[in-house]
Structures are given as structure tokens and as C-alpha cells.
Enzyme design. Structure first.
Site, mmCIF file in Angstrom:
data_model
loop_
_atom_site.group_PDB
_atom_site.id
_atom_site.type_symbol
_atom_site.label_atom_id
_atom_site.label_comp_id
_atom_site.label_asym_id
_atom_site.label_seq_id
_atom_site.Cartn_x
_atom_site.Cartn_y
_atom_site.Cartn_z
ATOM 1 C CG HIS A 72 -2.037 -0.940 1.162
ATOM 2 N ND1 HIS A 72 -3.097 -0.928 2.058
ATOM 3 C CD2 HIS A 72 -2.304 -1.941 0.294
ATOM 4 C CE1 HIS A 72 -3.950 -1.878 1.738
ATOM 5 N NE2 HIS A 72 -3.483 -2.515 0.679
ATOM 6 C CE1 TYR A 201 -6.123 3.596 11.142
ATOM 7 C CE2 TYR A 201 -5.514 3.676 8.816
ATOM 8 C CZ TYR A 201 -5.328 3.172 10.093
ATOM 9 O OH TYR A 201 -4.338 2.244 10.321
ATOM 10 N N PRO A 293 -4.332 -0.233 18.715
ATOM 11 C CG PRO A 293 -6.214 -1.429 18.029
ATOM 12 C CD PRO A 293 -5.579 -0.816 19.241
ATOM 13 C CE LYS A 297 3.375 2.893 13.650
ATOM 14 N NZ LYS A 297 4.420 3.059 12.650
ATOM 15 C CE1 TYR A 385 -1.451 3.710 9.698
ATOM 16 C CE2 TYR A 385 -0.272 3.008 7.723
ATOM 17 C CZ TYR A 385 -1.319 2.850 8.614
ATOM 18 O OH TYR A 385 -2.236 1.834 8.430
#
Length: 396
Positions: A72, A201, A293, A297, A385
Site C-alpha cells: 500500500h 480511517y 491498534p 505499531k 505511520y
């Protein structure tokens, strides 16, 4: 048995450490309390940072990941009727993430370990670790109804938050810093192709939601629920309707629905045990730290822990220098707290607290709009991220 490093826990952290130590010529034994089938089915994270991918390749565990993993280049933030894509390679100098389930990582590492690695004992329940502050610790365990012991030079605890090793240091020698969250994640697996090519998200008036995937044909989705929610209280129709409402945005995007094959509720917490070393006992992964979550990480932090340990034991093996081992706790805690901060930021920005007032919600939306409107803010999120590459575990 006797060995140099006794590894308690045969999850991804323990298995990867064994693989890396074997490559450096450091003897080790892995003790895992569960059977192989349970370990290979244990559902956990599925987002691998670029650094984690590179480490798995370096240790020979990347072939199936490269073939089946989904690379991704970004994530989407959905809020206030708006959708904003965070382009990871553009903002991080080329770093990406890969969707490849932890179950598959574990299967790959177990196959390698059993084929060409040091001993891996399943159904070996560790009952105690003695002498962590001496020159020769002992790991006591029970297997096939027989009590046994593993004499080590060092012990590494990779047995998770509820394992034995985290509580080996006496209370005066450890500090646990924790934070709970007033909500949980309701997670489902569904036999339906993902609704988006990348993770979504969502911040919505009804709470947080995440659209993810396990494969091109299996979707993994989550939505925020109150603590103590019983998954059985939700019908499939209610689940899909709730998810659709939370992902609602402008445009013609639609949520794909299908048969739900698994459901669970995941409580959320943050926890760090300091220091990550007591004598000759070292903690890694969930035995040392837990993150919510939202920032993806957990598994990646565990990988970075064992990479640092592999380098440290390799240095000790090659030239007798304990400098990296002595620095392990301080080195890793700096990175752990960075990840805790990012995970808390993602969690507190995207979730609605119970009885949250409008002022707090407007602050969340202001932060999300800033990420969408400022390259600097977007780059900060993207760098955290995508993660920072750990050092080469096979180098000196």
C-alpha cells in the site's frame, strides 16, 4: 538443556529473534506454551512497515510475503464529509506498508525454524525464571507432563502482556506506565473483496471505523463500541448498517457487504514496562509494551525490539562487547514512547469519547483538516505511520 539465549514465547517476536540469532551464530532455544496450530491461528495485526518487510526478507522469510502481501502506498482519512489520501512514498522518501497478516508471518517463521533453525518447543509452559540477576539464569518449564529446565546465559521474554517474564523483576525494579481507553474495537472478518484498495480511517458523528483487508477476497473491518460490548448482541445486518453510516462521505463510494465469518471485541490500552531489562532478562514486544491498534505499531515495535537484541547479542558473540546489550533498554524506550505518542494521537483524534462535548469534536476535526491542508502535518503522520527503518540485524 543449555543454551546462550533462552527465548520465552514463540510468537512473531520470539521466532524472528531466533531466526536472527541463528544467522549470527548465537545459540538459542524457543519455548512456546501453546501448540503449533494455536500459534498459527492467533489473529493479530496485519500492517507491516517497510522496515519490518526488509527484516523479514533479510532473514529469508520474505518469499511468500512478497508473493501474497498487498503493498500500500497510502491510507485514507475520512472525516467531516471529506476524504483525504495520505501518500506515504511521496511524504516519506519512498517508504510503504504491506498488508500481510501476522498469522502468515508466524507460519513462515515456524516453517523456517523447524527446517533449519535452533530448537522450537511447543506445549512448553514456562512456570518460572530464576536467577535473572545472576550469571546463569534458569527457565523452568513443563512439557508433556514433565518438569524441565533450560539453563541460559540470557533470557528474552517474548511471551506477551500476560506472560511470566514481564513480572520477573521485583516491583521495586520495574515501573508500569499505563492508560486505558473508554471504548473498544468491534472487529469482523468477511468473505467479501475490500471496499477500498487502501485502508480507510473514518471519524464520524457515530464514532471511529476502519476498513482494512486480509487478502483481495477477505475484508477486515472495525468500528468503535463501548467497553464490555458483547459481539453476539449485534446482527450481521446491524453491523453492516453501522459501518456504512460511519464511512459515509461525498461521492459514490459504497461499502461492500458479505458473509461475516468471525467477530470479536478488542479492548484498548497503552502500557510500557520500564526498564526493558533486569539483569540478564530482556523484554521484547508485548511483554514490554502495548499500544492501541490505531497506529498499526504493535507488531512493528516488536520486530524493532528483536532486531536491536539480535545486533546486541551478535556484537557480544563477535567481539565480547556488551555495549549494545547495556544500551538496549534506553535505546528501545525512546522508540517505544515515540510509537506510544503516535498511537495515542491517532486514537484520540479519530475516536469519540463517551459524552464527548462539541468543543472536543471540533478540535479533532480541526486537526484532521490541518493534516489534509498542510504538507508538513501530513508528512508527520506519514513518517510515523510508515515507520523508521531499523538497523541491519545481520550487520555488526
Amino acid at each position: 538443556m543449555e543454551t546462550t539465549v533462552g527465548i520465552v514465547g514463540g510468537g512473531p517476536a520470539g521466532l524472528l529473534l531466533a531466526r536472527l540469532l541463528h544467522a549470527r551464530g548465537v545459540a538459542c532455544v524457543v519455548l512456546e506454551s501453546r501448540d503449533r496450530g494455536y500459534v498459527e491461528r492467533r489473529q493479530r495485526a496485519g500492517i507491516l512497515e517497510q522496515g519490518t518487510v526488509d527484516v523479514l526478507r533479510a532473514c529469508g522469510a520474505g518469499e511468500r510475503m512478497d508473493r501474497e502481501g498487498l503493498v500500500h502506498d497510502g491510507i485514507e482519512l475520512r472525516f467531516d464529509g471529506r476524504a483525504y489520501r495520505v501518500d506515504l512514498p511521496t511524504l516519506t522518501g519512498g517508504r510503504r506498508v504491506t498488508v500481510y497478516a501476522q498469522t502468515e508471518v508466524v507460519r513462515d517463521l515456524i516453517s523456517l525454524q523447524l527446517a533449519e533453525g535452533p530448537p522450537l518447543l511447543f506445549d512448553a509452559t514456562v512456570t518460572a525464571v530464576e536467577g535473572a540477576d545472576t550469571a546463569r539464569p534458569v527457565v523452568h518449564y513443563r512439557r508433556d507432563g514433565v518438569d524441565a529446565r533450560l539453563d541460559c546465559d540470557y533470557v528474552v521474554g517474548c511471551d506477551g502482556f500476560h506472560g511470566v517474564t514481564r513480572t520477573v523483576p521485583p516491583p521495586a525494579a520495574r515501573r508500569v506506565v499505563e492508560r486505558g481507553y473508554p471504548y473498544s474495537w468491534f472487529g469482523i472478518l468477511a468473505d467479501v473483496p475490500p471496499s477500498s484498495d487502501e485502508l480507510v480511517y473514518a471519524h464520524s458523528p457515530r464514532g471511529f471505523a476502519l476498513a482494512s483487508m486480509r487478502s483481495p477476497h477477505v475484508s477486515r473491518l472495525y468500528f468503535q463500541v463501548p467497553n464490555g460490548t458483547d459481539p453476539a448482541d449485534w446482527s450481521d445486518t446491524e453491523i453492516w448498517a453501522e459501518l456504512a453510516s460511519r464511512f459515509e462521505t461525498v461521492g459514490d463510494w459504497r461499502l461492500r457487504t458479505g458473509p461475516i465469518t468471525a467477530r470479536s471485541v478488542l479492548p484498548m490500552r497503552s502500557s510500557v514496562t520500564e526498564p526493558m531489562r533486569h539483569g540478564r532478562l530482556f523484554l521484547a514486544g508485548d511483554a514490554a509494551h502495548i499500544v492501541p491498534p490505531t497506529g498499526a505499531k504493535g507488531l512493528n515495535l516488536a520486530v524493532a525490539d528483536v532486531v536491536e537484541l539480535a545486533r546486541a547479542f551478535g556484537r557480544l558473540h563477535d567481539d565480547g562487547s556488551p555495549d549494545l546489550l547495556d544500551a538496549y533498554s534506553a535505546t528501545r524506550l525512546r522508540a517505544v514512547w515515540r510509537a506510544e505518542h503516535f498511537s495515542h494521537f491517532m486514537t484520540s483524534t479519530l475516536h469519540l469519547a463517551p459524552d464527548q462535548d462539541p468543543f472536543a469534536t471540533r478540535l479533532q476535526l480541526a486537526q484532521l483538516h490541518r493534516i489534509a491542508d498542510s504538507r508538513h502535518a501530513a508528512a508527520e503522520l506519514a513518517e510515523n505511520y510508515a515507520g523508521f527503518a531499523p538497523p541491519d540485524p545481520l550487520a555488526g
